[in-house]
Scaffold this motif. Structure first.
Motif, PDB file in Angstrom:
ATOM      1  N   SER A 714      40.239  27.348  65.404  1.00 29.76           N
ATOM      2  CA  SER A 714      40.559  27.719  66.980  1.00 29.76           C
ATOM      3  C   SER A 714      39.294  28.039  67.466  1.00 29.76           C
ATOM      4  O   SER A 714      38.328  28.618  66.792  1.00 29.76           O
ATOM      5  CB  SER A 714      41.550  28.613  67.002  1.00 29.76           C
ATOM      6  N   THR A 715      39.044  27.369  68.708  1.00 30.44           N
ATOM      7  CA  THR A 715      37.683  27.816  69.405  1.00 30.44           C
ATOM      8  C   THR A 715      38.118  27.994  70.743  1.00 30.44           C
ATOM      9  O   THR A 715      38.694  27.297  71.494  1.00 30.44           O
ATOM     10  CB  THR A 715      36.842  26.435  69.218  1.00 30.44           C
ATOM     11  N   THR A 742      34.557  30.929  67.056  1.00 30.23           N
ATOM     12  CA  THR A 742      35.323  29.903  66.587  1.00 30.23           C
ATOM     13  C   THR A 742      36.015  30.497  65.130  1.00 30.23           C
ATOM     14  O   THR A 742      35.088  31.262  64.544  1.00 30.23           O
ATOM     15  CB  THR A 742      34.455  28.726  66.062  1.00 30.23           C
ATOM     16  N   ARG A 743      37.075  30.506  64.908  1.00 27.92           N
ATOM     17  CA  ARG A 743      37.551  31.126  63.583  1.00 27.92           C
ATOM     18  C   ARG A 743      38.109  29.760  62.653  1.00 27.92           C
ATOM     19  O   ARG A 743      38.818  28.549  63.211  1.00 27.92           O
ATOM     20  CB  ARG A 743      38.794  31.520  63.830  1.00 27.92           C
ATOM     21  N   TYR A 755      36.414  32.715  58.520  1.00 27.74           N
ATOM     22  CA  TYR A 755      35.303  33.119  59.076  1.00 27.74           C
ATOM     23  C   TYR A 755      35.373  33.161  60.525  1.00 27.74           C
ATOM     24  O   TYR A 755      36.298  32.564  61.151  1.00 27.74           O
ATOM     25  CB  TYR A 755      33.994  31.979  58.767  1.00 27.74           C
ATOM     26  N   ASN A 756      34.628  33.937  61.218  1.00 30.07           N
ATOM     27  CA  ASN A 756      34.596  34.206  62.737  1.00 30.07           C
ATOM     28  C   ASN A 756      33.086  33.982  63.098  1.00 30.07           C
ATOM     29  O   ASN A 756      32.215  34.590  63.017  1.00 30.07           O
ATOM     30  CB  ASN A 756      35.019  35.531  63.282  1.00 30.07           C
ATOM     31  N   LEU A 789      32.520  37.392  57.949  1.00 29.91           N
ATOM     32  CA  LEU A 789      33.913  36.917  57.271  1.00 29.91           C
ATOM     33  C   LEU A 789      34.951  37.915  57.635  1.00 29.91           C
ATOM     34  O   LEU A 789      34.779  39.174  57.517  1.00 29.91           O
ATOM     35  CB  LEU A 789      33.617  37.260  55.573  1.00 29.91           C
ATOM     36  N   VAL A 790      36.365  37.611  57.964  1.00 29.40           N
ATOM     37  CA  VAL A 790      37.434  38.378  58.361  1.00 29.40           C
ATOM     38  C   VAL A 790      38.372  38.336  57.285  1.00 29.40           C
ATOM     39  O   VAL A 790      39.517  37.780  57.359  1.00 29.40           O
ATOM     40  CB  VAL A 790      37.709  38.206  59.838  1.00 29.40           C
TER      41      VAL A 790
END
Length: 902
Positions: A714-715, A742-743, A755-756, A789-790
């Motif tokens: 997703s962006t 961006t994720r 990642y985000n 990093l989430v």
């Protein structure tokens, strides 16, 4: 006396009151009244229009402005023959209305028809001139030109609302142009950078920006368009004879730079032929960039295979090529066009390029895993020899009754590279080469039928092939490639020959409240992916890689599509709805892997766009796109391919399918007369795929496999830009900003890591002339990037990384005499990364130019890299990777150049 005076004044007031009262009674007793209402065809009121009653000599008898509901009431003395009078209504954005008055009618309900604005030229005495007619905004070139300018590209950069990117692409108020015309003709076939660099500004009278542009005459006014085109309007005196320039140049150490061009722009014949050669770091390949080619191929459905092999993992530095490009280059760019009396236009565009260049660099890449950090280092000295032969032949008739076009394109290009490389202390020599053979023919026929509807026929055929060879000596990564046994060399070969064909028939119904278009198309694609991975053993024997068989994959894609498009223009609204429904069959097989798969799907990819004109110059637009797409041949091959010296890739998943939703909202604001342009936009994209790339990293090599796991990306992006001409300073200023997040997911060493990535950039610019002898130009870009990093506990064990970068350029020009120009330019770059040393550079150049008006010649001395900076360091950031690179740069140079205007 005082009392008599007061009595006299009082009698005057009473007398005046009586006179006015009697005059009013007389007037209204002999007056004629007229009333009515102004409205659009759909019943909406037209407020605040000017309503005037005139006689046959255009004398105004009565005037009134309609109220907020479009109603009006006028009165005048009834002493004139009513048959000699008419009522006239004027309103910005509506057609002028003039109706004769009838003796027996005192009430008029009048329908107002909308039309594009037609503002007469408005000249600002302090300069510059600008002219708006309908959807075409015209800039007077002489008003924006300064004595130091040479080409039209120099002037375009100064025009508010117009942007020229470093690669030569032109944008208007944030939107890339779709066509570039020279006096109404598309001479350069979308490769217009050569035009802006070569065409003298003195030949151009106006630069016209055409909004809502429709290039086909037969479709003008019969379909909606959001395209923006740019046209150079040539001066009449510049059309009379052939002109050109010769630009020889040379300098130290061992530098040369030469150019010869011929230019002719008249109604019948146009030419722009340019030959160049240099070794001063100018990349001539940019002259052959087709800015809209990728989009046009995508619209045809052509899924051209991507390049599979490369010699390294590091790209070019964020610097002009004149800083790092060690080259010997030559090119010929020939563009010729003939307009025949029959209306047929013949055009030939031929490009030739020969180049040889070197680049040296050192890089390290840190790859962060959940419980480990892997570092790759790379030292490479690479020599490249690219070449290009590109021929395009076009025949076109663009008339009001039909459009006929046939475009034949033949291309042959390639590159050979030799590199000495050291990776993680392992030395090797590499040789990579590829050859591209590209042939295509496009035929378009769009006639208008007798019933007013429009038929369209399109046929496109293309053959494309890119064989590639990667040869590495000595043997590398023996534990992965050769079961731990030493070997002498590895050889990788790939090839993807492709045949592509599409045929489409369309029928357009432009009349009626809703414009309708129906298009039936078929698409056929045949591809083959061939690859061989071979190892040279110490015995001299060549053996196949035992970890995988070779690829011999056959691929077919067939598609039948019915697309219905509906367009509505109602008042201030424009809407478009496209409903393409496709049946698609994909089949692929590789006997060596027992692979034989077939997929049949119905695909629905609707598109909706709405546009609302908030004022005659401003609009808000919104769009929604749903994209349901299948993958290509590069996602289904099973045999291993060594894409570069440390990456081994394969696939173990079904055919990739991706579903994506995109929503966008944009606001475009412009005040053409005051030269203020603004744009704001936001967009959100959410894509879901049925596959994910799994990377297995070791100390010396990474293996990538495409696995059947669902993957979301997703962006969200927000952009804004403003451009303004400041009349008091004669300056153009601008500011652009972009924020994006961006994720996405990565599969690293059997662990899923979400990642985000967040980035923000701000780009101010300013250009002004001070005291009529000094020019100041400033451009800057500030960029902030972070990757995080989430993932709960894992995030604690892995560091967040962020980079802050400033890139600023300033140029100061001083003209002590009308024919002498001194320029001093500086560029400052600063990069900051936590826990690492900051990086800062300041590059400086200088030049002096003297115009010999009598000989129509310029003499110019350029001094580059005065600080003699010979090395350049930079950081890069992507997901779990943090990179450091160091490049060798060109040192101090001096070049003397003459320009003879022929």
């Amino acid at each position: 006396m005082v009392g008599d005076a007061m009595k006299f004044q009082g009698m005057k007031v009473v007398s005046l009151f009586i006179y006015l009262s009697l005059w009013s009674v007389l007037v209204f007793s002999q007056s004629r009244q007229l009333q009515g209402r102004l409205e659009t065809p759909d019943g909406k009121p037209v407020p605040y229009a000017s309503v005037t009653v005139k006689n046959d000599r255009q004398r105004v008898l009565a005037f009134k402005t309609a109220d907020s509901q479009g109603t009006f009431l006028l009165a005048w003395r009834d002493t004139i023959d009513i048959s000699r009078l008419h009522i006239e209504i004027n309103h910005l954005g509506f057609k002028k209305v003039s109706i004769p008055l009838a003796a027996d009618n005192n009430h008029y309900d009048i329908l107002m028809e909308e039309e594009a604005i037609d503002l007469a030229e408005v000249e600002v005495k302090s300069r510059p001139k600008i002219n708006l007619r309908g959807d075409t905004l015209s800039y007077d070139v002489a008003s924006f030109t300064k004595p130091e300018d040479r080409t039209i590209g120099d002037v375009l950069k100064r025009m508010p609302g117009v942007e020229v990117e470093e690669n030569g692409q032109i944008k208007y108020n944030g939107k890339a142009i779709s066509n570039f015309y020279v006096d109404g003709d598309d001479l350069l076939d979308d490769k217009y950078a050569i035009g802006t660099k070569t065409i003298p500004h003195a030949m151009v009278k106006d630069v016209e920006v055409m909004q809502n542009h429709q290039p086909l005459n037969v479709l003008q006014g019969k379909t909606l368009s959001e395209n923006v085109a740019l046209n150079l309007k040539i001066k009449d005196e510049a059309k009379l004879e052939l002109t050109g320039q010769a630009k020889p140049g040379g300098g130290l150490p061992g530098q040369y730079d030469g150019e010869l061009n011929t230019i002719l722009f008249n109604k019948k014949y146009k030419m722009l032929n340019v030959g160049k050669a240099n070794n001063i770091g100018t990349d001539l390949a940019t002259d052959f960039t087709a800015f809209n080619q990728a989009g046009r191929l995508s619209n045809m459905g052509n899924s051209r295979p991507a390049e599979l092999l490369s010699s390294g993992t590091v790209g070019n530095p964020a610097l002009p090529t004149s800083r790092y490009y060690f080259n010997h280059s030559g090119s010929l760019n020939a563009n010729n066009l003939v307009n025949l009396r029959s209306g047929l236009q013949l055009k030939a565009n031929v490009g030739l390029l020969l180049d040889n260049n070197d680049m040296d660099y050192y890089s390290t890449n840190d790859l962060y895993l959940a419980d480990d950090t892997i570092q790759y280092s790379e030292i490479q000295q690479i020599n490249r020899s690219p070449f290009l032969v590109d021929v395009s032949l076009n025949a076109q008739a663009n008339k009001d009754t039909y459009y006929l076009n046939n475009a034949l394109k033949i291309g042959y290009s390639g590159e050979t590279g030799n590199a000495a490389l050291t990776s993680n202390a392992a030395a090797m020599n590499q040789r990579i080469s590829h050859r591209i053979r590209d042939f295509s023919n496009t035929l378009d026929y769009v006639p208008a039928l007798r019933n007013g509807n429009i038929l369209s026929v399109n046929w496109y055929v293309n053959h494309f092939n890119r064989p590639q060879i990667l040869d590495i000596q000595s043997g590398i990564n023996a534990d992965v490639l050769n079961e731990g046994r030493p070997f002498d060399a590895v050889y990788q070969y790939t090839e993807t020959p492709t045949w592509f064909n599409t045929l489409a028939v369309g029928y357009r119904i432009p009349n009626g409240r809703i414009m309708q278009s129906y298009r039936l198309s078929t698409l056929n694609e045949w591809q083959q992916l061939l690859s061989q991975l071979r190892l040279m053993q110490p015995t001299g024997e060549q053996s196949a890689y035992t970890g995988s068989a070779d690829n011999n994959l056959h691929w077919q894609r067939h598609n039948a599509q019915l697309n219905a498009t509906y367009e509505l223009k109602e008042g201030k609204w424009e809407t478009l709805l496209s409903l393409p429904l496709s049946w698609q069959r994909i089949a692929y097989e590789d006997v060596g892997f027992g692979l034989d798969e077939t997929s049949e799907r119905l695909l629905f990819n609707p598109f909706f766009r709405a546009k609302y004109m908030t004022t005659p110059e401003d609009y808000v637009s919104a769009s929604y796109v749903y994209s349901n797409q299948m993958g290509n041949i590069n996602g289904v091959y099973r045999g291993a391919i060594l894409t570069n010296y440390r990456s081994l890739q394969t696939n173990d998943a079904a055919l990739q399918e991706q579903r994506a939703h995109n929503v966008a909202l944009n606001y475009n604001f412009q005040r053409n007369i005051s030269m203020l342009f603004m744009n704001v936009g936001i967009s959100y994209t959410h894509a879901t795929a049925n596959t994910i790339a799994s990377n297995v990293l070791t100390d010396n090599i990474s293996s990538t496999v495409l696995l059947p796991y669902e993957n979301d990306v997703s962006t969200f992006t927000a952009t804004a830009g403003i451009s303004k001409y400041i009349f008091a300073l004669g300056a153009t200023t601008g500011l652009k900003g972009t924020w994006s997040t961006t994720r996405f997911n990565q599969f690293l060493n059997d662990e899923l890591l979400p990642y985000n990535n967040v980035s923000f950039s701000l780009t101010p610019s300013f250009e002004a002339r001070l005291w009529n002898r000094i020019s100041l130009n400033y451009e800057g870009t500030g960029t902030w990037m972070t990757s995080k990093l989430v993932a709960g506990e894992t995030a604690i064990r892995m560091p967040d990384r962020q980079i802050l970068r400033y890139d600023q350029s300033v140029s100061l020009l001083y003209s002590p005499l009308s024919n002498t120009f001194l320029r001093l330019s500086g560029r400052h770059q600063y990069t900051s990364q936590a826990q690492l040393e900051d990086i800062s550079y300041f590059f400086m150049d200088a030049s002096i130019r003297y115009k010999l008006s009598k000989w129509n010649t310029d003499i110019e001395l350029n001094l580059m890299n005065l600080a003699n900076i010979t090395a350049y360091e930079t950081y890069s950031l992507s997901a779990n990777q943090f990179g450091y690179s160091r490049y060798n740069l060109r040192g101090r140079m001096a070049v003397l150049k003459l320009t003879f205007n022929l």
